[in-house]
Design an enzyme around this catalytic site. Structure first.
Site, PDB file in Angstrom:
ATOM      1  N   ASP A 127       0.853  -1.186   0.000  1.00 20.28           N
ATOM      2  CA  ASP A 127       0.000   0.000   0.000  1.00 20.28           C
ATOM      3  C   ASP A 127       0.892   1.240   0.000  1.00 20.28           C
ATOM      4  O   ASP A 127       2.108   1.139   0.081  1.00 20.28           O
ATOM      5  CB  ASP A 127      -0.943   0.004   1.213  1.00 20.28           C
ATOM      6  N   ASP A 168       2.237   4.557   1.936  1.00 17.10           N
ATOM      7  CA  ASP A 168       2.360   5.061   3.297  1.00 17.10           C
ATOM      8  C   ASP A 168       1.434   6.267   3.461  1.00 17.10           C
ATOM      9  O   ASP A 168       0.832   6.755   2.492  1.00 17.10           O
ATOM     10  CB  ASP A 168       3.822   5.430   3.578  1.00 17.10           C
TER      11      ASP A 168
END
Length: 295
Positions: free
Chosen positions: A212, A214
């Site tokens: 993903d 940050d």
């Protein structure tokens, strides 16, 4: 050191990677270390006829958090198991808009922001300083890039991995700071692992698997746990494809590492033999025995 080395490929699996399918003659075996307990038993086997040793970094069932991992025991156990090189597979967040979830980054640099971990095998009684200017083995990186290309992975060769302490994630200000430093991905586990691998004279490479973005990213707050887990599991499947492709490339007999990873201690130990602590020297038998026995 003999002219030819028959490689034994060590594999350290991060989040989502707790086993390696396809290994033949597989067996889980406990390896004792004078540095304490490794994260788990080691899985021994062969892949395409190449000897491999796998360690789930967090233990099967993901029991051990990043700050409590016994990195010294893990690397020492891998060396005692005969490993000559280590491929680290690690889940990370992205700090770079050009590295979306699902991208694999073959890292070439680290910034170490950890602070609560034992970072060296060398303590009072035997002091050593190894070079970390180029912390990843380029020979392993070349093989990983070729394998990633062969299996059709979305990958980037080169990138800086910011290693944070954890277990909490970054604040937004920290995330923006790390981006300003030019970091590409962020995770919690590859330091001091890479430093200890260098001290143990093991060739080491990291494949950072993006799950993903940050928290710097404007869409970060809208990402669900289910979405991250889905990418994590997809990455784990692709990582296994990568392992199956790269192990045969690395398994052929070879000479000394061109980058000198397997000779990192040649000029590193500064404590003269008569001043070394015998108890510490005994603990260093696996990671530094090559140079200590020659003294």
């Amino acid at each position: 050191m003999s002219d030819q080395i028959t490689p034994v490929i060590g594999l350290i699996g991060g989040s989502g990677l707790y086993d390696i399918e396809g290994l033949e003659d597989r067996r889980w075996e406990r390896v004792e270390s004078p540095w304490g307990e490794p994260s788990d038993e080691l899985l021994f086997g062969t892949l395409a006829g190449v000897r491999c040793v796998f360690l789930p970094r967090h233990g099967r069932g993901h029991r051990v958090p990043p700050s409590e991992l016994n990195y010294r025991a893990n690397i020492d156990a891998m060396k005692r198991a005969g490993c000559t090189e280590i491929l680290s597979l690690s889940a990370v967040g992205s700090l770079n808009g050009d590295l979306p979830p699902g991208t694999f980054v073959i890292v070439d640099q680290f910034i170490d922001r950890t602070f609560a971990r034992k970072k060296s095998f060398f303590e009072t009684g035997c002091v050593a300083h190894v070079s970390m200017a180029h912390p990843l083995c380029p020979r392993l990186g070349d093989a990983l890039e070729a394998a990633a290309r062969d299996v059709g992975l979305k990958y980037k060769r080169g990138g800086t991995y910011l290693v944070m302490e954890g277990p909490q994630f970054s604040t937004k200000a920290e995330s923006e700071l790390y981006r300003a430093w030019g970091c590409d991905v962020i995770g919690m586990t590859n330091m001091p692992e890479a430093k200890l691998a260098r001290e143990a004279e093991l060739c080491y490479a990291t494949v950072a698997m993006v799950t993903d973005y940050d928290c710097w990213h404007p869409d970060h707050d809208h990402v669900t746990v289910d979405a991250v887990v889905k990418v994590l599991l997809e990455n784990a499947g692709r990582a296994k494809d990568l392992v199956r492709a790269v192990v045969p490339m690395l398994g052929q007999p070879r000479g000394a590492c061109p980058a000198g990873c397997d000779r990192a201690l040649d000029a590193a130990i500064v404590t003269p033999p008569e001043k070394r602590d015998p108890a510490l020297v005994a603990k260093l038998d696996a990671v530094a025995g090559r140079v200590l026995r020659a003294a």
